[in-house]
Design a protein around this motif. Sequence first.
Motif: not given
Length: 608
Positions: A2-6, A105-110, A131-132, A160-169
Amino acid sequence: MNFYEHQERAEKKTALIVFLFCLAVLCIVAIVVVPIGFATAWDLQIVAVSLVVCVGIIGFATLYKQRQLRGGGSTVAEMLGGVPIPLHNKNKEERRLQNIVEEMAIASGMPVPQIYILEDEQINAFAAGWSTDDVAIGVTRGCIEKLNRDELQGVIAHEFSHISHGDMRINIRLIGIIFGIMALGITGWILARYVGPLVLRSSARSRSKEGAGGAGIGLGIIVIGLFLVVCGAVGTFFGRMIQAAVSRQREFLADASAVQFTRSSTGIGGALRKIGGVTELSHKTAETGQCNHMFFSQAMHAVFASHPPVTERIARVEGIDAQSLEASPAQAGGTETQQVSGFSSTRVSKVVKEGSGATELPVVPARALIESIDLEIIAAISDPWSARLVIYALVARGNSTSHTYLAKHISLAEFTEYTALQVLLENSQTKLRLPIFDLAAPVLRQLSKEQKIEFDRTLIAITKSDGVVDFTEWVTVVVLRKHLFGGKKEIIKKKVPIAAIQKEVSLVLGFITRCGGLQDDQNTDVYTKGMRFLSMSRDIPSEDNCTAKIITQALRKIQCMRYSDRQRFMEACQICVTHDGVITESESEAIRAIGDSIHCPIPLFQKE
């Protein structure tokens, strides 16, 4: 996962990057210092000076680039030649791109990212940011013109998966590290190409002995420059190797997540088929090589490929059985839950546990939600100046005191527009409030620093004009302030264990419990269940201690927890709002606002 583990995995990956960087620096320093040592019979003073200079160049270049990138995703996008998508007069393809990004963005809450267009005919895209709150998505002209809607949605879902996985940071840190490693070669090129020849030309104009000596110095500078260029090639080698080590497997994961998010393999699969291989950007900037790892597909050839072969990515994507991703029916147990606003407790629980890394994002409901917003409001939040007035109207909500304050502090033309918007918003559904904030975020970020400060000052004045800051006003201020002023500085704070901030956790759980409108004894029971889940025991805080200011301060400390602790905290919040199976609009809005505040975006809740 999930998001937190990523996010936890991304933080560990950052440690790997630092280790590889240090290893690369040691190798580069050795390659520079050892030849100098042999040439000078290991004169300690010369060796020491060369060592300090070498490390200094790499360290200074890394810090310089990291500082340059503090602006977040927009800085990276502009560095790569991106141009912000126009606020007005968008063509059909640009409008379609914006719709897809907004829906995702709306669907993912960002908050909706800023969108940039790279004028290049190749198919490519990237996401960048700390960050988001400061994300930018860049898309090439070829991407929006050559892909159909499903394929473009697959590419955007990948980003968006890169964003939620923390990859962009990870990626933005990697840019600074790559630049630092390559700095020796850049320095050598400047010495050999400009400084040395300049000294030679100036000495050629002099016929004195000093001129002859100057020619020797010029040649020496060129030789040193060429030596550094060779050493820089080694740095480039290590830089490409680090890019490959960090990004290749993340691309497979992002492809798979895009299929899950959109529930279709044909979109991203079709986009990959149209790419077909390494598609070098035809309009590369000097920074393209440093950012090669950030793109959807490899932007330029390199010794170590930063992306897996496109054919292998296609095989993996099309090997996924989309039918197997269908959500399994909810397990029976207990009586049927009562619903308010169409949200069931099982749905909310699942969404909170998975975060924005959910296996499926409610893109279609998000699209319907956006389409239900009045067109005049959509037009207003497409302009930075008018977007301010929309937010003022959302906060004021017909309050006469706020109305009077604004009449005195904004121009007559602005007040007239504000009044018209207020009428439209009064007829809008409550559930549209957070989506409107998210849609307005990228537009409001285009305000100047002074305008942002003035906007924030006016917003605070409106909330305090009647002497009480209520729940709706708190949500508005917390979410918008984070989107406007949040960023890297909130990400790098020292992590604290959840046990060390029990008071702050207690305050927020007490606050969200009261959002359900229960009686005091019921509030205490619900609050106790949430605290018990966290293995904590504290009395429920009084209502006087759950003010907007205190809750905001508590959330600042909570966002310093590790992501695994933030997951437990969000699950405790979910227990407090789903204890009776009745989820009100206020509760759903509160839990999403709290998640947003601690960098744990919660996707849009769906109806069963």
